[in-house]
Design an enzyme around this catalytic site. Structure first.
Site, PDB file in Angstrom:
ATOM      1  N   HIS A  52       0.844  -0.888   0.178  1.00  0.00           N
ATOM      2  CA  HIS A  52       0.009  -0.266  -0.071  1.00  0.00           C
ATOM      3  C   HIS A  52       0.814   1.305  -0.266  1.00  0.00           C
ATOM      4  CE1 HIS A  52      -2.714   3.000   1.863  1.00  0.00           C
ATOM      5  NE2 HIS A  52      -3.416   2.103   1.114  1.00  0.00           N
TER       6      HIS A  52
ATOM      7  N   ASP B 122       2.686  -4.570   7.560  1.00  0.00           N
ATOM      8  CA  ASP B 122       1.827  -3.970   7.874  1.00  0.00           C
ATOM      9  C   ASP B 122       0.237  -4.273   7.892  1.00  0.00           C
ATOM     10  OD1 ASP B 122      -0.493  -2.385   7.421  1.00  0.00           O
ATOM     11  OD2 ASP B 122       0.038  -1.576   4.897  1.00  0.00           O
TER      12      ASP B 122
ATOM     13  N   GLN C 178      -5.250  -5.624   5.892  1.00  0.00           N
ATOM     14  CA  GLN C 178      -5.573  -6.104   5.723  1.00  0.00           C
ATOM     15  C   GLN C 178      -5.798  -7.545   6.392  1.00  0.00           C
ATOM     16  OE1 GLN C 178      -8.001  -5.117   3.468  1.00  0.00           O
ATOM     17  NE2 GLN C 178      -7.268  -2.704   3.855  1.00  0.00           N
TER      18      GLN C 178
ATOM     19  N   LYS D 228     -10.939  -1.174  10.273  1.00  0.00           N
ATOM     20  CA  LYS D 228     -11.040  -2.361   9.618  1.00  0.00           C
ATOM     21  C   LYS D 228     -11.393  -4.048  10.605  1.00  0.00           C
ATOM     22  CE  LYS D 228      -8.142  -0.011   5.874  1.00  0.00           C
ATOM     23  NZ  LYS D 228      -7.102  -0.316   5.239  1.00  0.00           N
TER      24      LYS D 228
ATOM     25  N   CYS E  30      -4.655   2.723  -4.179  1.00  0.00           N
ATOM     26  CA  CYS E  30      -3.891   3.428  -3.205  1.00  0.00           C
ATOM     27  C   CYS E  30      -2.735   2.449  -3.515  1.00  0.00           C
ATOM     28  CB  CYS E  30      -3.831   3.134  -1.749  1.00  0.00           C
ATOM     29  SG  CYS E  30      -4.553   4.909  -1.780  1.00  0.00           S
TER      30      CYS E  30
END
Length: 398
Positions: A113, A190, A193, A216, A355
């Site tokens: 991302h 990261d 997600q 999220k 993104c």
């Protein structure tokens, strides 16, 4: 099965397939936030009165809950930010700018991302470090052999995603961390997600840094998490200077709080942080294994339904491991046009470059649609998407 707990989906006749952008909130989270504002609203750490102390206690309870949820050994290694982007920027500014020098190397994935890509471009430009990319195999998996070939004693940072936000492909985080550590590099993960879709264990992974956003994970906007090993936190300078993060201030100098506390300057969003604990409590009550199994079943059904449509292109649907996020396009139709017509049918997906423009270039497309599943989704949502895509096809084949 779980849709009943989400009031927005009871109040709107829609098929919301955009959990990767933000998840809907369960009633338990909404009720808890309302209760906070009607019973305990105070400025945490800004007073010794009851409301301030109650707010402080809620933040620390959330810190403990997050620490347990991600497998951290020390709750002091959990820092609250406003989102994953801020967390990743703290790492880049406070570790990257301080520790990297000319000739050092940063390895990132082409599938990152922008929030885990642009900050490292900035660090490389400011320090003279070199940015190197790991690409993908033909199924969209992380190219482990290519990664290993890039590693050297010059490698100082390896920053990757745990699950690609565009395609849903899961990367082998633990193996990546292990390989990075062989060369003395720190690993930045990261998890924005991935956090909602499978267990995370930063201690078992020996993870150096990890970031994610609460919204999220069925929490409110405004609560992000930065996990960092305490030893790293201690050697890093602050990011934002001001109230709450100081130990002592004189006219010419200041001393800052130890560990992660020095990154929580200013008034924290207590309600949002509290909502993160509420969301973890909600998921735990439902049973994390059951939640993951349910979502994975829908994921398989979604891929199967889209594969039956010969006018739809799927991207990396056969990767080794995935979260329930599927990238696709209707052949010869721009993703924005597809998403607009889907929305007219009450089906909501995301369109655009997500993104991840370097990934789009690598894939040879300029954009795509993305359907992503939350635990509130049902087979009815998948059927509605398939039917609406046929409508898109009918419109553009005329």
């Amino acid at each position: 099965m779980y849709k009943q707990y989400f009031p927005l989906l009871q109040n709107r006749n829609i098929h919301y397939l955009d959990a990767a952008a933000t998840a809907q909130r369960p009633q338990a989270v909404l009720d808890g936030v309302q209760a906070y504002y009607t019973r305990s609203n105070g400025n945490a750490g800004r007073g010794s009165h009851t409301l301030a102390m109650e707010s402080s206690a809620l933040i620390e309870a959330a810190r403990t809950a997050v620490s347990r949820f991600i497998g951290a050994d020390d709750s002091g290694e959990v820092v609250f930010t406003k989102n994953a982007t801020e967390s990743l920027n703290i790492i880049a500014y406070c570790y990257g700018l301080e520790q990297l020098h000319t000739g050092d190397e940063i390895i990132i994935s082409i599938a990152n991302h922008h929030a885990n890509l642009i900050p490292w471009q900035f660090v490389a430009r400011k320090t003279g470090a070199v940015l190197r990319y790991v690409y993908l195999d033909e199924r969209g998996n992380f190219d482990m052999a290519g990664f290993k070939s890039l590693l050297s004693n010059r490698t100082k940072v390896v920053a990757v995603t745990a699950a690609v936000n565009t395609t849903g492909v899961v990367f082998p985080v633990q193996e990546i961390i292990t390989e990075a550590h062989k060369y003395g590099a720190v690993a930045v993960i990261d998890a924005a997600q991935s956090i909602a879709h499978f267990p995370h264990d930063v201690a078992a992974w020996d993870c150096d840094f990890l970031a994610f956003s609460g919204h999220k994970l069925y929490a409110e906007f405004g609560a992000g998490v930065l996990y960092a090993k305490r030893a790293l936190l201690e050697q890093m300078p602050p990011f934002l200077y001001g109230g709450s993060m100081i130990e002592f201030v004189s006219e010419q100098t200041s001393e800052f709080k130890a560990g992660g506390a020095k990154y929580e300057g200013g008034t924290l969003d207590t309600a949002a942080i509290h909502s993160l604990k509420l969301s973890i409590d909600f998921l735990t009550e439902q049973g994390l294994a059951a939640v993951h199994t349910y979502s994975e079943g829908l994921h398989r059904a979604l891929i199967a339904a889209l594969q039956e449509l010969d006018f739809v292109d799927l991207y990396y649907a056969h990767a080794e491991r995935r979260v329930p996020t599927v990238a696709f396009n209707v052949k010869d139709v721009h993703s924005h046009d597809t998403a607009y017509i889907l929305d007219e049918q009450g089906v909501m997906v995301r369109s655009g470059h997500h993104c991840t423009q370097p990934l789009m270039d690598y894939m040879g497309i300029n954009s795509c649609c993305r359907a992503s599943i939350g635990i509130y989704n049902t087979q009815e949502d998948i059927d509605a998407l398939a039917a609406a895509l046929k409508k898109v096809h009918d419109v553009f084949k005329q």
